[in-house]
Design a protein around this motif. Structure first.
Motif, PDB file in Angstrom:
ATOM      1  N   LEU A 258      20.969  23.230   4.538  1.00 38.52           N
ATOM      2  CA  LEU A 258      19.844  23.632   5.231  1.00 38.52           C
ATOM      3  C   LEU A 258      19.809  24.604   6.334  1.00 38.52           C
ATOM      4  O   LEU A 258      18.851  25.599   6.542  1.00 38.52           O
ATOM      5  CB  LEU A 258      19.063  22.296   6.333  1.00 38.52           C
ATOM      6  CG  LEU A 258      18.620  21.174   5.486  1.00 38.52           C
ATOM      7  CD1 LEU A 258      18.384  20.100   6.398  1.00 38.52           C
ATOM      8  CD2 LEU A 258      17.514  21.308   4.509  1.00 38.52           C
ATOM      9  N   LYS A 261      19.667  27.746   4.449  1.00 35.34           N
ATOM     10  CA  LYS A 261      18.284  27.948   3.706  1.00 35.34           C
ATOM     11  C   LYS A 261      18.578  27.837   2.196  1.00 35.34           C
ATOM     12  O   LYS A 261      18.189  28.706   1.345  1.00 35.34           O
ATOM     13  CB  LYS A 261      17.874  29.182   4.124  1.00 35.34           C
ATOM     14  CG  LYS A 261      17.383  29.648   5.623  1.00 35.34           C
ATOM     15  CD  LYS A 261      16.616  30.826   5.552  1.00 35.34           C
ATOM     16  CE  LYS A 261      16.329  31.060   7.193  1.00 35.34           C
ATOM     17  NZ  LYS A 261      16.634  29.979   8.089  1.00 35.34           N
ATOM     18  N   PRO A 263      17.739  24.733   0.056  1.00 31.53           N
ATOM     19  CA  PRO A 263      17.182  23.152   0.219  1.00 31.53           C
ATOM     20  C   PRO A 263      17.382  22.307  -0.703  1.00 31.53           C
ATOM     21  O   PRO A 263      17.653  21.185  -1.021  1.00 31.53           O
ATOM     22  CB  PRO A 263      15.739  23.362   0.282  1.00 31.53           C
ATOM     23  CG  PRO A 263      15.314  24.565   0.022  1.00 31.53           C
ATOM     24  CD  PRO A 263      16.705  25.683   0.503  1.00 31.53           C
ATOM     25  N   VAL A 289      13.388  16.665   5.301  1.00 29.07           N
ATOM     26  CA  VAL A 289      13.381  18.058   5.556  1.00 29.07           C
ATOM     27  C   VAL A 289      13.738  18.841   4.330  1.00 29.07           C
ATOM     28  O   VAL A 289      13.049  19.895   3.902  1.00 29.07           O
ATOM     29  CB  VAL A 289      14.362  18.344   6.668  1.00 29.07           C
ATOM     30  CG1 VAL A 289      14.363  19.783   6.884  1.00 29.07           C
ATOM     31  CG2 VAL A 289      13.960  17.576   7.850  1.00 29.07           C
ATOM     32  N   ALA A 290      14.555  18.615   3.455  1.00 30.64           N
ATOM     33  CA  ALA A 290      14.965  19.269   2.295  1.00 30.64           C
ATOM     34  C   ALA A 290      13.772  19.065   1.216  1.00 30.64           C
ATOM     35  O   ALA A 290      13.299  20.206   0.689  1.00 30.64           O
ATOM     36  CB  ALA A 290      16.161  18.718   1.733  1.00 30.64           C
ATOM     37  N   THR A 292      10.648  18.650   1.864  1.00 28.89           N
ATOM     38  CA  THR A 292       9.437  19.277   2.478  1.00 28.89           C
ATOM     39  C   THR A 292       9.587  20.865   2.243  1.00 28.89           C
ATOM     40  O   THR A 292       8.687  21.577   1.794  1.00 28.89           O
ATOM     41  CB  THR A 292       9.400  18.965   3.903  1.00 28.89           C
ATOM     42  OG1 THR A 292       9.101  17.835   4.138  1.00 28.89           O
ATOM     43  CG2 THR A 292       8.153  20.122   4.551  1.00 28.89           C
ATOM     44  N   ARG A 293      11.065  21.270   2.179  1.00 30.27           N
ATOM     45  CA  ARG A 293      11.290  22.580   2.077  1.00 30.27           C
ATOM     46  C   ARG A 293      10.782  23.124   0.726  1.00 30.27           C
ATOM     47  O   ARG A 293      10.829  24.288   0.213  1.00 30.27           O
ATOM     48  CB  ARG A 293      12.481  23.150   2.778  1.00 30.27           C
ATOM     49  CG  ARG A 293      12.589  23.096   4.067  1.00 30.27           C
ATOM     50  CD  ARG A 293      14.005  23.662   4.495  1.00 30.27           C
ATOM     51  NE  ARG A 293      14.061  23.604   6.233  1.00 30.27           N
ATOM     52  CZ  ARG A 293      15.052  24.139   6.529  1.00 30.27           C
ATOM     53  NH1 ARG A 293      15.905  24.855   6.083  1.00 30.27           N
ATOM     54  NH2 ARG A 293      15.430  24.039   8.117  1.00 30.27           N
ATOM     55  N   THR A 297       5.816  17.969  -0.219  1.00 30.85           N
ATOM     56  CA  THR A 297       5.548  17.455   1.155  1.00 30.85           C
ATOM     57  C   THR A 297       5.346  16.096   1.314  1.00 30.85           C
ATOM     58  O   THR A 297       5.824  15.471   2.410  1.00 30.85           O
ATOM     59  CB  THR A 297       4.338  18.336   1.461  1.00 30.85           C
ATOM     60  OG1 THR A 297       4.592  19.895   1.285  1.00 30.85           O
ATOM     61  CG2 THR A 297       4.111  18.055   3.087  1.00 30.85           C
ATOM     62  N   PHE A 323      16.651  23.069  12.660  1.00 30.06           N
ATOM     63  CA  PHE A 323      16.222  22.857  11.381  1.00 30.06           C
ATOM     64  C   PHE A 323      14.770  22.448  11.245  1.00 30.06           C
ATOM     65  O   PHE A 323      14.123  22.283  10.560  1.00 30.06           O
ATOM     66  CB  PHE A 323      17.017  21.516  10.713  1.00 30.06           C
ATOM     67  CG  PHE A 323      18.221  21.796  10.372  1.00 30.06           C
ATOM     68  CD1 PHE A 323      18.978  23.047  10.582  1.00 30.06           C
ATOM     69  CD2 PHE A 323      19.098  20.567  10.354  1.00 30.06           C
ATOM     70  CE1 PHE A 323      20.445  22.963  10.607  1.00 30.06           C
ATOM     71  CE2 PHE A 323      20.488  20.636  10.388  1.00 30.06           C
ATOM     72  CZ  PHE A 323      21.103  21.800  10.462  1.00 30.06           C
TER      73      PHE A 323
END
Length: 323
Positions: A258, A261, A263, A289-290, A292-293, A297, A323
């Motif tokens: 993360l 950058k 993901p 989080v990963a 979503t990136r 979503t 993050f």
């Protein structure tokens, strides 16, 4: 009874001994072998941190008594220490034991319990003393390095200067744990640049699954505390080779990806952590989080919500990681 205060110079010598070789890998001689009742008696409760004191403990005491009445008495004292409601009383009971009279394997069990308990109650003289005993008995585990470093520094701050004065060869694998212990002590002292450098130097000398615990600490701190992806690259990539089925290592690798950058790799790492432990909420939040990136979503938010429900502090923690 042990003397719980001792000169800082002796502590530093023991600290150096602990850090100079992978003590956890050395065999520990045991001079009394109980049966399966040992684990059954000293099995921690899920929520209470107390031990089951039913038939298994009686059988264990009987087993020890057949060998040595003194051993049986000491074993009973150790059991009672963890059966009291007052945790401070437990610490005092453990500290009062004549641990030198215990068989080797039970001495180590006593030290593990007592070191953790003393550290919990911020009794750094006691914690440092007991960790040093584990060093003498060649039984200090890598998982105890952090608390050993913290208690060593807090009890004897001059330890930092003595470790800093050591001239170490950055190519010598035999001093990997010296670098690592020095990194932990510098970190505790707030000397971030020195800590970062020593984490990197230590990690360059570590390899293999037996070193995964320390590599994980180096990777995690360089990623989440110091946020230096270039310096984190080596320990994290070495950890990726050696992590095996160590779920905390996969969680740290997810954080590293993360930070850098990436993901897709982060998601793969978090998937491994969650596969090993489905209720690993820290990794589940990172997985969210990963996702979503990666543009997923809805799935990402659902994963983060589920993790936050079980650990409300996770959103704050991940913001602090950057993050």
């Amino acid at each position: 009874m042990a003397t719980w205060q001792f000169p800082g110079s002796l502590l530093c010598a023991a600290l150096l001994l602990a850090a100079s070789s992978p003590l956890a890998a050395q065999a520990v001689v045991e001079d009394w072998q109980p049966g399966p009742e040992l684990d059954a008696c000293f099995k921690p409760g899920a929520d209470t941190h107390r031990f089951d004191t039913a038939d298994a403990c009686a059988a264990l005491a009987s087993s020890a008594r057949d060998t040595n009445a003194r051993t049986a008495l000491l074993l009973e004292e150790m059991r009672l220490a963890y059966d009291v409601r007052d945790r401070e009383e437990m610490v005092e009971t453990l500290k009062a034991m004549d641990f030198e009279a215990l068989p080797t394997n039970l001495r180590i069990a006593w030290a593990d319990l007592t070191a953790d308990a003393c550290f919990e109650f911020d009794d750094m003289a006691c914690a440092a003393f007991v960790f040093t005993k584990l060093v003498e008995w060649k039984a200090l585990r890598d998982s105890q390095f952090e608390n050993y470093a913290v208690s060593s520094y807090r009890f004897a701050p001059e330890t930092k200067d003595r470790l800093a004065a050591l001239e170490l060869n950055q190519q010598d694998v035999n001093v990997a744990r010296v670098f690592f212990m020095r990194a932990l002590v510098f970190a505790e002292a707030g000397e971030n640049l020195n800590a970062r450098n020593n984490f990197v130097w230590a990690s360059r000398l570590l390899s293999g699954e037996e070193d995964a615990y320390l590599l994980n600490i180096a990777c995690w701190r360089l990623v989440t505390v110091y946020r230096v992806p270039t310096e984190a690259k080596w320990p994290c990539e070495q950890l990726a080779k050696d992590v095996g089925d160590y779920e905390a290592g996969w969680d740290s690798l997810g954080a590293y990806y993360l930070l850098t950058k990436n993901p897709k790799q982060a998601l793969a790492a978090y998937d491994r952590a969650v596969a090993l432990q489905s209720e690993y909420w820290h990794a589940r939040y990172g997985r969210g989080v990963a996702l979503t990136r990666l543009g997923q979503t809805a799935d990402g938010e659902a994963e983060k919500t589920a993790a936050q429900k079980n650990d409300p502090g996770l959103p704050i923690a991940y913001r602090e990681y950057g993050f």
